[in-house]
Design an enzyme around this catalytic site. Structure first.
Site, mmCIF file in Angstrom:
data_model
loop_
_atom_site.group_PDB
_atom_site.id
_atom_site.type_symbol
_atom_site.label_atom_id
_atom_site.label_comp_id
_atom_site.label_asym_id
_atom_site.label_seq_id
_atom_site.Cartn_x
_atom_site.Cartn_y
_atom_site.Cartn_z
ATOM 1 N N SER A 163 -8.544 6.540 11.509
ATOM 2 C CA SER A 163 -8.853 7.479 10.421
ATOM 3 C C SER A 163 -9.777 8.617 10.853
ATOM 4 N N HIS A 223 -4.146 11.620 3.659
ATOM 5 C CA HIS A 223 -2.778 11.924 3.220
ATOM 6 C C HIS A 223 -2.532 11.243 1.878
ATOM 7 N N LEU A 259 -5.437 -10.643 6.446
ATOM 8 C CA LEU A 259 -6.140 -10.186 7.652
ATOM 9 C C LEU A 259 -7.288 -11.118 8.048
ATOM 10 N N ALA A 297 -2.702 -2.520 6.825
ATOM 11 C CA ALA A 297 -3.578 -3.232 5.886
ATOM 12 C C ALA A 297 -5.040 -2.940 6.214
ATOM 13 N N ALA A 298 -5.823 -2.785 5.171
ATOM 14 C CA ALA A 298 -7.272 -2.575 5.338
ATOM 15 C C ALA A 298 -7.934 -2.528 3.972
ATOM 16 N N GLN A 299 -9.248 -2.689 3.940
ATOM 17 C CA GLN A 299 -10.030 -2.286 2.760
ATOM 18 C C GLN A 299 -10.196 -0.784 2.982
ATOM 19 N N SER A 300 -9.472 0.036 2.205
ATOM 20 C CA SER A 300 -9.325 1.447 2.582
ATOM 21 C C SER A 300 -10.138 2.421 1.737
ATOM 22 N N TYR A 319 -16.933 1.665 6.260
ATOM 23 C CA TYR A 319 -15.491 1.823 6.508
ATOM 24 C C TYR A 319 -15.260 2.591 7.817
ATOM 25 N N GLY A 369 0.800 -1.222 0.000
ATOM 26 C CA GLY A 369 0.000 0.000 0.000
ATOM 27 C C GLY A 369 0.835 1.274 0.000
ATOM 28 N N GLN A 370 0.133 2.408 -0.180
ATOM 29 C CA GLN A 370 0.804 3.714 -0.223
ATOM 30 C C GLN A 370 1.645 3.984 1.037
ATOM 31 N N GLU A 377 -12.115 9.492 9.169
ATOM 32 C CA GLU A 377 -13.470 9.059 8.789
ATOM 33 C C GLU A 377 -14.278 8.657 10.026
HETATM 34 P P1 NDP Z 1 -3.828 1.361 0.640
HETATM 35 O O1 NDP Z 1 -5.187 1.042 0.164
HETATM 36 O O2 NDP Z 1 -2.859 2.011 -0.292
HETATM 37 O O3 NDP Z 1 -3.134 0.023 1.200
HETATM 38 C C1 NDP Z 1 -3.867 -0.939 1.904
HETATM 39 C C2 NDP Z 1 -3.048 -2.216 2.028
HETATM 40 O O4 NDP Z 1 -3.836 -3.201 2.710
HETATM 41 C C3 NDP Z 1 -2.629 -2.842 0.675
HETATM 42 O O5 NDP Z 1 -1.323 -3.321 0.799
HETATM 43 C C4 NDP Z 1 -3.619 -3.995 0.548
HETATM 44 O O6 NDP Z 1 -3.130 -5.070 -0.241
HETATM 45 C C5 NDP Z 1 -3.711 -4.440 1.996
HETATM 46 N N1 NDP Z 1 -4.861 -5.312 2.264
HETATM 47 C C6 NDP Z 1 -6.155 -5.110 1.911
HETATM 48 N N2 NDP Z 1 -6.892 -6.133 2.320
HETATM 49 C C7 NDP Z 1 -6.075 -7.018 2.937
HETATM 50 C C8 NDP Z 1 -6.247 -8.290 3.557
HETATM 51 N N3 NDP Z 1 -7.430 -8.887 3.637
HETATM 52 N N4 NDP Z 1 -5.158 -8.903 4.097
HETATM 53 C C9 NDP Z 1 -3.956 -8.332 4.018
HETATM 54 N N5 NDP Z 1 -3.724 -7.139 3.438
HETATM 55 C C10 NDP Z 1 -4.777 -6.489 2.898
HETATM 56 O O7 NDP Z 1 -4.002 2.282 1.963
HETATM 57 P P2 NDP Z 1 -3.083 3.464 2.526
HETATM 58 O O8 NDP Z 1 -1.667 3.112 2.438
HETATM 59 O O9 NDP Z 1 -3.594 4.742 1.978
HETATM 60 O O10 NDP Z 1 -3.533 3.464 4.056
HETATM 61 C C11 NDP Z 1 -2.904 2.632 5.025
HETATM 62 C C12 NDP Z 1 -3.839 2.450 6.211
HETATM 63 O O11 NDP Z 1 -4.160 3.716 6.790
HETATM 64 C C13 NDP Z 1 -5.177 1.793 5.878
HETATM 65 O O12 NDP Z 1 -5.553 1.012 6.989
HETATM 66 C C14 NDP Z 1 -6.130 2.982 5.736
HETATM 67 O O13 NDP Z 1 -7.455 2.591 6.007
HETATM 68 C C15 NDP Z 1 -5.571 3.902 6.796
HETATM 69 N N6 NDP Z 1 -5.783 5.322 6.599
HETATM 70 C C16 NDP Z 1 -5.370 5.900 5.416
HETATM 71 C C17 NDP Z 1 -5.491 7.268 5.249
HETATM 72 C C18 NDP Z 1 -5.075 7.932 3.973
HETATM 73 O O14 NDP Z 1 -5.477 9.091 3.765
HETATM 74 N N7 NDP Z 1 -4.260 7.309 3.151
HETATM 75 C C19 NDP Z 1 -6.028 8.121 6.336
HETATM 76 C C20 NDP Z 1 -6.361 7.402 7.544
HETATM 77 C C21 NDP Z 1 -6.239 6.050 7.656
HETATM 78 P P3 NDP Z 1 -3.368 -5.130 -1.846
HETATM 79 O O15 NDP Z 1 -2.265 -4.284 -2.443
HETATM 80 O O16 NDP Z 1 -3.222 -6.578 -2.133
HETATM 81 O O17 NDP Z 1 -4.721 -4.576 -2.118
HETATM 82 P P1 GDR Z 2 -11.958 9.661 1.502
HETATM 83 O O1 GDR Z 2 -11.142 9.845 0.131
HETATM 84 O O2 GDR Z 2 -13.313 9.125 1.271
HETATM 85 O O3 GDR Z 2 -11.864 10.973 2.239
HETATM 86 O O4 GDR Z 2 -11.105 8.524 2.246
HETATM 87 P P2 GDR Z 2 -11.613 10.005 -1.386
HETATM 88 O O5 GDR Z 2 -10.443 10.592 -2.082
HETATM 89 O O6 GDR Z 2 -12.191 8.748 -1.927
HETATM 90 O O7 GDR Z 2 -12.801 11.091 -1.302
HETATM 91 C C1 GDR Z 2 -12.616 12.407 -0.813
HETATM 92 C C2 GDR Z 2 -13.851 13.243 -1.112
HETATM 93 O O8 GDR Z 2 -13.910 13.526 -2.522
HETATM 94 C C3 GDR Z 2 -15.239 13.320 -2.970
HETATM 95 N N1 GDR Z 2 -15.217 13.041 -4.418
HETATM 96 C C4 GDR Z 2 -14.679 11.956 -4.985
HETATM 97 N N2 GDR Z 2 -14.046 10.887 -4.447
HETATM 98 C C5 GDR Z 2 -13.573 9.933 -5.292
HETATM 99 N N3 GDR Z 2 -12.902 8.901 -4.773
HETATM 100 N N4 GDR Z 2 -13.754 10.005 -6.656
HETATM 101 C C6 GDR Z 2 -14.405 11.058 -7.235
HETATM 102 O O9 GDR Z 2 -14.558 11.107 -8.454
HETATM 103 C C7 GDR Z 2 -14.884 12.089 -6.373
HETATM 104 N N5 GDR Z 2 -15.540 13.258 -6.580
HETATM 105 C C8 GDR Z 2 -15.725 13.827 -5.404
HETATM 106 C C9 GDR Z 2 -15.739 12.155 -2.113
HETATM 107 O O10 GDR Z 2 -17.149 12.067 -2.171
HETATM 108 C C10 GDR Z 2 -15.169 12.580 -0.761
HETATM 109 O O11 GDR Z 2 -16.020 13.511 -0.151
HETATM 110 C C11 GDR Z 2 -9.690 8.554 2.315
HETATM 111 C C12 GDR Z 2 -9.196 7.094 2.357
HETATM 112 O O12 GDR Z 2 -7.796 7.084 2.221
HETATM 113 C C13 GDR Z 2 -9.555 6.445 3.676
HETATM 114 O O13 GDR Z 2 -8.936 5.144 3.758
HETATM 115 C C14 GDR Z 2 -9.040 7.324 4.810
HETATM 116 O O14 GDR Z 2 -9.359 6.751 6.067
HETATM 117 C C15 GDR Z 2 -9.626 8.708 4.691
HETATM 118 O O15 GDR Z 2 -9.253 9.263 3.447
HETATM 119 C C16 GDR Z 2 -9.123 9.649 5.803
#
Ligand code: NDP
Ligand code: GDR
Length: 322
Positions: free
Chosen positions: A123, A177, A57, A79-82, A147, A11-12, A125
Site C-alpha cells: 500500500s 483505489h 489469516l 485479505a487484511a484489516q484494511s 496499518y 472484499g472490494q 500508506e
Molecule cells: P477490503 O477491506 O474490501 O477487503 C478485505 C478482505 O480481507 C475482506 O474480504 C475481509 O473479510 C478479509 N479479511 C479481513 N480479515 C481477515 C482475516 N483475519 N482472515 C481472512 N480474511 C480476512 O479491502 P480492499 O479490497 O480494498 O483491499 C484489498 C487489499 O489491498 C487489502 O490487503 C488492502 O489492505 C490492500 N490495499 C487496498 C487499497 C485500496 O485503496 N483499496 C490500496 C492499497 C492496498 P470480511 O469481508 O469478512 O471482512
Molecule cells: P486511506 O482511506 O486512509 O487513505 O486508506 P480513507 O478513505 O479512510 O481516508 C482517506 C483520507 O480522507 C480523510 N478523511 C476521512 N476518511 C474517512 N474514512 N472518513 C471521513 O469521514 C474522512 N474525512 C476525511 C482521512 O483522514 C484520510 O486522510 C485507504 C485504505 O483502502 C487502505 O487499506 C489502503 O492501503 C490505502 O487507502 C492506500
C-alpha cells in the site's frame, strides 16, 4: 486451465480480480473467514462460478488447507484489516492479520508448493509522511499508522521470501483505489453514498473529518489488472500502481455534489476534524507508475471525474431501490 486462490474474496478488490480471472478462463478459489452473517454481497453475481474455502489469516492450518484444496498456480493475498483508522483501535490484531498473516501464507507456499506465484497487496500508506514526491518503488517508507507499519512488514517479508527461497513473490504498491463496491467507511464511498441520499432527499448533511488530505485515487477495476500482469512476468518484482494525479477530499466532495447538480455543496458538508482525527495523518500521496507502464504495459484507464460519477450514479441506483 490455470488455478488461482484469492484470500479475502468478500472484499472490494477480490470481487474485481475474480471477475477478471474468470474472464481469462481461470478456475477461481476464494477464502472467507467465519462470520455470523454471510457477507457475500460483492460476489453474489459470480458465486456459482467460484469455489469458497473457509480460512482465516490467523489460522495456519486453515491457510495450508486452502492451498492443499485449491492447488493454485497463483495466489493473491488481498485479505487484511484494511481500514487505517481502525488500526489505532486494534493495533495488535492489525499486525496479526496484515503483517504476520503474510508470513503464514508464505510459509504455507514454501512448505507445500514453492512454485506457486504470490501477489502481496502492499500500500501507498507505507510512504506515509512522504520523503519524496511523487512516490516510486525506491522511495523510503515512513508509515504513519499501525496499518502502514503492518504493510511495511508484509512488503519486506514478501521480498525476503523471494530472495531467500526463490519464490516468485511480487509486491504491488497500490495507491488508493475505489469503486461502487468500496466499503462505506472509506471517505470516497461515504461521500458518494451521502451525496446520493441527499440528492434523493433522504438526508441533508454528510459529516467528514479533515478535507485537506490529498490522495491519488484510481478505479479498483483498473488496478486488479496490474496485479495479474505482475504474476505473468518472467521475473518477480515490485511495482507502484497509481494514476499520477492527486486530489483533496474537498475536491472529491465538490465534484460528487456537482455530478448531481448541487453547486452549493458546502451547505451539506460538516467538517468535524476533532471527532475524525487520526493520531497521525497522511497528508499527501501521489504515485509514479512509470515502472509499471514500462515493464507491465499497464496504465490507468478511468479518470478521476469518471470514477466520481460512476460511484455517485451507482449509489443513486442503490438508494432508489431501497
Ligand atoms: P477490503 O477491506 O474490501 O477487503 C478485505 C478482505 O480481507 C475482506 O474480504 C475481509 O473479510 C478479509 N479479511 C479481513 N480479515 C481477515 C482475516 N483475519 N482472515 C481472512 N480474511 C480476512 O479491502 P480492499 O479490497 O480494498 O483491499 C484489498 C487489499 O489491498 C487489502 O490487503 C488492502 O489492505 C490492500 N490495499 C487496498 C487499497 C485500496 O485503496 N483499496 C490500496 C492499497 C492496498 P470480511 O469481508 O469478512 O471482512
Ligand atoms: P486511506 O482511506 O486512509 O487513505 O486508506 P480513507 O478513505 O479512510 O481516508 C482517506 C483520507 O480522507 C480523510 N478523511 C476521512 N476518511 C474517512 N474514512 N472518513 C471521513 O469521514 C474522512 N474525512 C476525511 C482521512 O483522514 C484520510 O486522510 C485507504 C485504505 O483502502 C487502505 O487499506 C489502503 O492501503 C490505502 O487507502 C492506500
Amino acid at each position: 486451465m490455470k488455478r488461482a486462490l484469492i484470500t479475502g474474496i468478500t472484499g472490494q478488490d477480490a470481487s474485481y480480480l475474480a471477475e477478471l480471472l474468470l474472464d481469462k478462463g481461470y478456475k477461481v478459489f476464494g477464502t472467507t473467514r467465519r462470520t455470523s452473517t454471510v457477507n457475500n454481497e460483492r460476489i453474489k453475481h459470480i458465486e456459482d462460478k467460484i469455489q469458497i474455502i473457509p480460512s482465516d489469516l490467523l489460522d495456519q492450518s486453515s491457510l495450508n488447507n486452502a492451498i492443499l484444496e485449491s492447488e493454485p498456480d497463483e495466489l493473491y493475498n488481498l485479505a487484511a484489516q484494511s481500514f487505517v483508522k481502525t488500526s489505532w483501535n486494534q493495533p495488535v490484531l492489525t499486525g496479526e492479520f496484515t503483517a504476520l498473516g503474510v508470513t503464514r501464507i508464505l510459509e504455507a507456499i514454501r512448505t507445500i508448493n514453492p512454485k506457486i506465484k504470490f501477489y502481496q497487496a502492499s500500500s501507498s500508506e507505507m510512504f506515509g509522511k512522504v520523503t519524496e514526491t511523487p512516490q516510486r518503488e525506491k522511495t523510503r517508507f515512513y508509515p504513519r499508522s499501525p496499518y502502514g507499519v503492518a504493510k511495511v512488514y508484509g512488503h519486506y517479508i514478501t521480498v525476503n521470501y523471494r530472495e531467500s527461497f526463490n519464490i516468485f513473490a511480487c509486491s504491488g504498491i497500490l495507491f488508493n483505489h475505489e469503486s461502487p463496491r468500496r466499503g462505506l467507511e472509506f471517505v470516497t464511498r461515504k461521500i458518494s453514498h451521502g451525496v446520493a441520499r441527499i440528492f434523493l432527499g433522504k438526508q441533508d448533511k454528510i459529516e467528514l473529518g479533515d478535507l485537506k488530505p490529498k490522495r491519488d485515487w484510481g478505479f479498483a477495476g483498473d488496478y486488479v489488472e496490474a496485479m495479474w500482469l505482475m504474476l505473468q512476468q518472467k521475473v518477480a518484482d515490485d511495482y507502484v500502481i497509481a494514476t499520477g494525479e492527486n486530489h483533496s477530499v474537498k475536491e472529491f466532495a465538490e465534484l460528487a455534489f456537482r455530478t448531481v447538480g448541487i453547486n452549493d455543496w458546502e451547505k451539506h458538508v460538516v467538517s468535524n476534524i476533532s471527532s475524525h482525527m487520526r493520531p497521525a495523518e497522511v497528508d499527501y500521496l501521489i504515485g509514479d507508475y512509470s515502472k509499471a507502464k514500462k515493464v507491465l504495459g499497464w496504465r490507468p484507464k478511468t479518470s478521476f471525474k469518471k470514477l466520481v460519477e460512476m460511484m455517485v450514479k451507482a449509489d443513486i441506483e442503490l438508494e432508489k431501490n431501497k
